[in-house]
Design a protein around this motif. Structure first.
Motif, PDB file in Angstrom:
ATOM      1  N   ASN B 372       0.826  -1.220   0.000  1.00 49.53           N
ATOM      2  CA  ASN B 372       0.000   0.000   0.000  1.00 49.53           C
ATOM      3  C   ASN B 372       0.856   1.264   0.000  1.00 49.53           C
ATOM      4  O   ASN B 372       2.077   1.209  -0.164  1.00 49.53           O
ATOM      5  CB  ASN B 372      -0.979  -0.018   1.174  1.00 49.53           C
ATOM      6  CG  ASN B 372      -0.281  -0.026   2.509  1.00 49.53           C
ATOM      7  OD1 ASN B 372       0.688   0.689   2.726  1.00 49.53           O
ATOM      8  ND2 ASN B 372      -0.783  -0.848   3.417  1.00 49.53           N
ATOM      9  N   GLY B 373       0.199   2.405   0.183  1.00 54.80           N
ATOM     10  CA  GLY B 373       0.878   3.694   0.094  1.00 54.80           C
ATOM     11  C   GLY B 373       1.950   3.925   1.143  1.00 54.80           C
ATOM     12  O   GLY B 373       2.859   4.725   0.911  1.00 54.80           O
ATOM     13  N   THR B 374       1.891   3.246   2.288  1.00 55.84           N
ATOM     14  CA  THR B 374       2.929   3.500   3.301  1.00 55.84           C
ATOM     15  C   THR B 374       4.298   3.080   2.756  1.00 55.84           C
ATOM     16  O   THR B 374       5.254   3.847   2.826  1.00 55.84           O
ATOM     17  CB  THR B 374       2.642   2.777   4.639  1.00 55.84           C
ATOM     18  OG1 THR B 374       2.489   1.378   4.391  1.00 55.84           O
ATOM     19  CG2 THR B 374       1.422   3.301   5.335  1.00 55.84           C
ATOM     20  N   GLY B 375       4.365   1.875   2.196  1.00 57.34           N
ATOM     21  CA  GLY B 375       5.635   1.405   1.645  1.00 57.34           C
ATOM     22  C   GLY B 375       6.084   2.243   0.463  1.00 57.34           C
ATOM     23  O   GLY B 375       7.257   2.607   0.352  1.00 57.34           O
ATOM     24  N   LEU B 376       5.142   2.575  -0.407  1.00 62.64           N
ATOM     25  CA  LEU B 376       5.469   3.369  -1.596  1.00 62.64           C
ATOM     26  C   LEU B 376       6.031   4.732  -1.210  1.00 62.64           C
ATOM     27  O   LEU B 376       7.088   5.151  -1.686  1.00 62.64           O
ATOM     28  CB  LEU B 376       4.216   3.536  -2.467  1.00 62.64           C
ATOM     29  CG  LEU B 376       4.361   4.438  -3.688  1.00 62.64           C
ATOM     30  CD1 LEU B 376       5.357   3.863  -4.685  1.00 62.64           C
ATOM     31  CD2 LEU B 376       3.022   4.673  -4.369  1.00 62.64           C
ATOM     32  N   PHE B 377       5.341   5.425  -0.291  1.00 61.47           N
ATOM     33  CA  PHE B 377       5.776   6.779   0.053  1.00 61.47           C
ATOM     34  C   PHE B 377       7.040   6.770   0.912  1.00 61.47           C
ATOM     35  O   PHE B 377       7.868   7.672   0.815  1.00 61.47           O
ATOM     36  CB  PHE B 377       4.638   7.548   0.731  1.00 61.47           C
ATOM     37  CG  PHE B 377       3.485   7.834  -0.200  1.00 61.47           C
ATOM     38  CD1 PHE B 377       3.654   7.796  -1.569  1.00 61.47           C
ATOM     39  CD2 PHE B 377       2.219   8.161   0.291  1.00 61.47           C
ATOM     40  CE1 PHE B 377       2.603   8.050  -2.451  1.00 61.47           C
ATOM     41  CE2 PHE B 377       1.163   8.427  -0.565  1.00 61.47           C
ATOM     42  CZ  PHE B 377       1.350   8.371  -1.937  1.00 61.47           C
ATOM     43  N   GLN B 378       7.198   5.746   1.738  1.00 59.16           N
ATOM     44  CA  GLN B 378       8.440   5.650   2.511  1.00 59.16           C
ATOM     45  C   GLN B 378       9.630   5.455   1.575  1.00 59.16           C
ATOM     46  O   GLN B 378      10.686   6.060   1.759  1.00 59.16           O
ATOM     47  CB  GLN B 378       8.360   4.486   3.497  1.00 59.16           C
ATOM     48  CG  GLN B 378       7.453   4.784   4.680  1.00 59.16           C
ATOM     49  CD  GLN B 378       7.264   3.592   5.599  1.00 59.16           C
ATOM     50  OE1 GLN B 378       7.801   2.515   5.356  1.00 59.16           O
ATOM     51  NE2 GLN B 378       6.505   3.778   6.652  1.00 59.16           N
ATOM     52  N   THR B 379       9.434   4.627   0.545  1.00 58.31           N
ATOM     53  CA  THR B 379      10.504   4.412  -0.425  1.00 58.31           C
ATOM     54  C   THR B 379      10.808   5.704  -1.189  1.00 58.31           C
ATOM     55  O   THR B 379      11.970   6.052  -1.393  1.00 58.31           O
ATOM     56  CB  THR B 379      10.094   3.301  -1.411  1.00 58.31           C
ATOM     57  OG1 THR B 379       9.727   2.144  -0.654  1.00 58.31           O
ATOM     58  CG2 THR B 379      11.216   2.945  -2.354  1.00 58.31           C
ATOM     59  N   ILE B 380       9.756   6.432  -1.575  1.00 55.69           N
ATOM     60  CA  ILE B 380       9.964   7.704  -2.284  1.00 55.69           C
ATOM     61  C   ILE B 380      10.743   8.677  -1.409  1.00 55.69           C
ATOM     62  O   ILE B 380      11.698   9.313  -1.870  1.00 55.69           O
ATOM     63  CB  ILE B 380       8.609   8.306  -2.730  1.00 55.69           C
ATOM     64  CG1 ILE B 380       7.999   7.437  -3.850  1.00 55.69           C
ATOM     65  CG2 ILE B 380       8.769   9.741  -3.185  1.00 55.69           C
ATOM     66  CD1 ILE B 380       6.641   7.899  -4.348  1.00 55.69           C
ATOM     67  N   VAL B 381      10.362   8.772  -0.133  1.00 51.94           N
ATOM     68  CA  VAL B 381      11.076   9.683   0.770  1.00 51.94           C
ATOM     69  C   VAL B 381      12.538   9.244   0.903  1.00 51.94           C
ATOM     70  O   VAL B 381      13.446  10.082   0.934  1.00 51.94           O
ATOM     71  CB  VAL B 381      10.371   9.769   2.145  1.00 51.94           C
ATOM     72  CG1 VAL B 381      11.221  10.526   3.148  1.00 51.94           C
ATOM     73  CG2 VAL B 381       9.013  10.445   2.010  1.00 51.94           C
ATOM     74  N   GLY B 382      12.768   7.941   0.941  1.00 47.40           N
ATOM     75  CA  GLY B 382      14.141   7.425   0.988  1.00 47.40           C
ATOM     76  C   GLY B 382      14.957   7.897  -0.212  1.00 47.40           C
ATOM     77  O   GLY B 382      16.093   8.360  -0.069  1.00 47.40           O
ATOM     78  N   LEU B 383      14.359   7.829  -1.410  1.00 50.65           N
ATOM     79  CA  LEU B 383      15.049   8.284  -2.626  1.00 50.65           C
ATOM     80  C   LEU B 383      15.277   9.783  -2.591  1.00 50.65           C
ATOM     81  O   LEU B 383      16.304  10.288  -3.036  1.00 50.65           O
ATOM     82  CB  LEU B 383      14.235   7.906  -3.866  1.00 50.65           C
ATOM     83  CG  LEU B 383      14.078   6.412  -4.146  1.00 50.65           C
ATOM     84  CD1 LEU B 383      13.043   6.174  -5.226  1.00 50.65           C
ATOM     85  CD2 LEU B 383      15.408   5.808  -4.571  1.00 50.65           C
ATOM     86  N   LYS B 384      14.316  10.509  -2.036  1.00 54.68           N
ATOM     87  CA  LYS B 384      14.438  11.968  -1.925  1.00 54.68           C
ATOM     88  C   LYS B 384      15.588  12.338  -1.004  1.00 54.68           C
ATOM     89  O   LYS B 384      16.311  13.309  -1.237  1.00 54.68           O
ATOM     90  CB  LYS B 384      13.127  12.557  -1.397  1.00 54.68           C
ATOM     91  CG  LYS B 384      12.027  12.624  -2.436  1.00 54.68           C
ATOM     92  CD  LYS B 384      12.517  13.448  -3.536  1.00 54.68           C
ATOM     93  CE  LYS B 384      11.651  13.986  -4.527  1.00 54.68           C
ATOM     94  NZ  LYS B 384      12.331  14.602  -5.650  1.00 54.68           N
ATOM     95  N   ILE B 385      15.750  11.547   0.069  1.00 60.57           N
ATOM     96  CA  ILE B 385      16.836  11.824   1.012  1.00 60.57           C
ATOM     97  C   ILE B 385      18.187  11.525   0.358  1.00 60.57           C
ATOM     98  O   ILE B 385      19.151  12.273   0.530  1.00 60.57           O
ATOM     99  CB  ILE B 385      16.635  11.030   2.319  1.00 60.57           C
ATOM    100  CG1 ILE B 385      15.454  11.622   3.092  1.00 60.57           C
ATOM    101  CG2 ILE B 385      17.892  11.073   3.187  1.00 60.57           C
ATOM    102  CD1 ILE B 385      15.030  10.839   4.287  1.00 60.57           C
ATOM    103  N   ARG B 386      18.243  10.467  -0.440  1.00 59.25           N
ATOM    104  CA  ARG B 386      19.488  10.165  -1.152  1.00 59.25           C
ATOM    105  C   ARG B 386      19.847  11.316  -2.096  1.00 59.25           C
ATOM    106  O   ARG B 386      21.004  11.742  -2.169  1.00 59.25           O
ATOM    107  CB  ARG B 386      19.326   8.872  -1.953  1.00 59.25           C
ATOM    108  CG  ARG B 386      20.606   8.453  -2.654  1.00 59.25           C
ATOM    109  CD  ARG B 386      20.415   7.203  -3.478  1.00 59.25           C
ATOM    110  NE  ARG B 386      19.516   7.417  -4.612  1.00 59.25           N
ATOM    111  CZ  ARG B 386      19.100   6.438  -5.421  1.00 59.25           C
ATOM    112  NH1 ARG B 386      19.472   5.198  -5.196  1.00 59.25           N
ATOM    113  NH2 ARG B 386      18.281   6.708  -6.416  1.00 59.25           N
ATOM    114  N   ASP B 387      18.823  11.850  -2.779  1.00 61.99           N
ATOM    115  CA  ASP B 387      19.021  12.956  -3.699  1.00 61.99           C
ATOM    116  C   ASP B 387      19.529  14.199  -2.960  1.00 61.99           C
ATOM    117  O   ASP B 387      20.488  14.849  -3.385  1.00 61.99           O
ATOM    118  CB  ASP B 387      17.678  13.241  -4.392  1.00 61.99           C
ATOM    119  CG  ASP B 387      17.826  14.178  -5.558  1.00 61.99           C
ATOM    120  OD1 ASP B 387      18.894  14.159  -6.185  1.00 61.99           O
ATOM    121  OD2 ASP B 387      16.885  14.939  -5.831  1.00 61.99           O
ATOM    122  N   LEU B 388      18.881  14.482  -1.842  1.00 59.69           N
ATOM    123  CA  LEU B 388      19.270  15.632  -1.008  1.00 59.69           C
ATOM    124  C   LEU B 388      20.706  15.489  -0.531  1.00 59.69           C
ATOM    125  O   LEU B 388      21.504  16.429  -0.592  1.00 59.69           O
ATOM    126  CB  LEU B 388      18.300  15.683   0.178  1.00 59.69           C
ATOM    127  CG  LEU B 388      18.495  16.678   1.289  1.00 59.69           C
ATOM    128  CD1 LEU B 388      17.279  17.578   1.349  1.00 59.69           C
ATOM    129  CD2 LEU B 388      18.643  16.006   2.636  1.00 59.69           C
TER     130      LEU B 388
END
Lengths: 80, 406
Positions: B372-388
């Motif tokens: 569901n969305g919890t896993g999807l959005f947690q993964t997206i935030v993880g990628l965003k942090i890597r980018d940052l």
């Protein structure tokens, strides 16, 4: 210095005990600091117990064995 | 920065150097630490040992994650460290009840370690762990600041099993430091040290459903005790924890589904990713067209979905009088092709190759929330942090570091 291993086994007794204690503490005054702090203790122990259970669940019997016996037939892996 | 991998106690020396030194420990304990450290091949930064202090040149990026107990912080942490590669594990050879997780790039510390009162102390004073009076924010600030400045610290350990404060452990400045717990954004000084902050906002209904799943099998627990525990902690939660979400750069809100009328099982979830606009190095994700308001049901000719289906929404909004972008997902995935299909319609996701989100989610298909969305959005935030992290490291020379917090 301190006990070497955490004992998640003893945790469920501790949880049952702290629930009893919280019920008693809240019987007198449901808004008291003691009551609130007792339920907070229940939450902390329940979380610790669930983390311990998760850790245990992750353990694969073969992988645990192979960590100790990497040379056996069941466990040998070659990169190429 | 995280070139230093540390092992607190006697481990077969397999690294380049090993130093044995008596360190001056806090809290009145004296300990001998034998620590080993290796420097990575890249040599972007190095650690030096001088007059009892380990310092590492280069900057540490600090991420704050706030959430209540039992709300999936640890799952989020495992997803986050996985994005950076390598598994996170507790410090080797140290206290078996240590709350710290260390991987090659990331060190996660649990803010419960900064409790000023142990379990007995809190009960005597009648305060919960949520209460600021039970926490030592001065020490938290000093140690997070020291780590950010590249200095190793002796951090106390709060033992969740015994409820006592154990002797401290040595923490060496990593590339990325994550502080997770109840109060990462509570104290203004600590908040200002954060390069990025996340708040996991679990609605009461979902929190209740999750705790039933977690605790019902436990001896002594019943529906009533779970309810009583949530209600007893609620006033402190509302007073001290919940207000922190206004400072977060990203909030993941978890709500009951709207696809099934009167659902209270907490299995199907409506998850919102609320992203603050104008944060330096952080470009919010969008669906189809940036800044528009869109509702999207991906099920149709190209995608078969089972009941209750999937529904996405995206649009600009206001959150605590900040301008934000909100991405919402309601429902759950049945099969992988659904996720690739969804991923291909999202933009600004900071992936390095097509399908990276799907690949990350597949890697941890057994984690809670993977469908569901919890896993999807947690993964997206993880990628965003890597980018940052990558942007900050490349811009470090030219831009002053403080500018990261807009």
């Amino acid at each position: 210095l301190r006990p070497v291993m955490a004992a998640p086994e003893g945790l469920s007794e501790k949880i049952a005990e702290s629930i009893e204690h919280a019920k008693e503490a809240c019987a007198e005054d449901p808004a008291s600091g003691e009551c609130v702090a007792s339920w907070d203790e229940v939450e902390e122990l329940s979380a610790a117990s669930s983390h311990a259970r998760d850790r245990k669940k992750e353990e694969d019997p073969l992988e645990t064995y192979c960590k100790d016996n990497p040379e056996t037939d069941e466990c040998r892996t070659y990169e190429d | 920065m995280a070139v230093c991998k540390m092992n607190t106690v006697l481990h077969t020396p397999n690294s380049m150097s090993s130093i044995s030194t008596p360190t001056k420990a806090q809290m009145g304990f004296n300990q001998n630490h034998v620590f080993l450290y290796t420097t990575s091949g890249k040599k972007t930064n190095t650690c030096k040992f001088r007059s009892g202090v380990i310092t590492c040149s280069g900057e540490t990026i600090v991420i704050g994650l706030a959430a209540d107990s039992g709300c999936g912080k640890s799952t989020f942490m495992r997803r986050l460290t996985s994005v950076f590669g390598g598994a996170a594990s507790p410090p080797k050879g140290g206290n078996p009840d240590s709350n710290t997780l260390i991987s090659d790039t990331t060190t996660v510390i649990c803010l419960d370690d900064y409790h000023s009162l142990d379990r007995t102390g809190r009960k005597q004073k009648g305060v919960t762990a949520l209460d600021p009076r039970a926490n030592d924010f001065d020490l938290m600030y000093e140690q997070v600041k020291a780590l950010k400045d590249g200095k190793a610290v002796e951090k106390p350990i709060y033992n969740h099993v015994s409820g006592l404060l154990d002797p401290p452990e040595l923490i060496i400045p990593p590339k990325i430091l994550v502080i997770e717990g109840l109060h990462p954004m509570y104290d203004e000084r600590v908040r200002d040290l954060l390069d990025f902050s996340i708040y996991l906002d679990i609605s009461n209904e979902v929190k209740f459903a999750w705790k039933i799943q977690r605790d019902m099998a436990e001896r002594g627990h019943s529906l009533e005790t779970i309810k009583a525990s949530i209600e007893a902690r609620k006033p402190d939660f509302d007073a001290y924890i919940d207000p922190q979400k206004q400072y977060a750069d990203a909030v993941i809100e978890v709500l009951p589904t709207q696809l099934i009328p009167d659902d209270n099982e907490g299995k199907v979830l409506r998850v919102k990713l609320i992203m603050k606009e104008g944060v330096q190095y952080f470009n919010p994700v969008y669906l189809f067209d940036e800044g528009s308001t869109i509702s999207w049901i991906p099920c149709g000719r190209k995608l078969t979905c089972s009941y209750p289906g999937i529904k996405f929404a995206y649009g600009p909004d206001a959150y605590f009088s900040h301008e934000v972008s909100v991405l919402e997902m309601d429902g759950q995935f049945d099969r992988l092709d659904e996720l690739v299909y969804v991923e291909s319609h999202l933009s600004n996701i900071s992936t390095k190759f097509f399908g990276e989100i799907t690949q990350q989610m597949l890697k941890h298909a057994d984690f809670p929330g993977s469908n569901n969305g919890t896993g999807l959005f947690q993964t997206i935030v993880g990628l965003k942090i890597r980018d940052l992290f990558e942007q900050i490291t490349t811009n470090k020379v030219s831009a002053p570091f403080e500018a990261a917090k807009a």
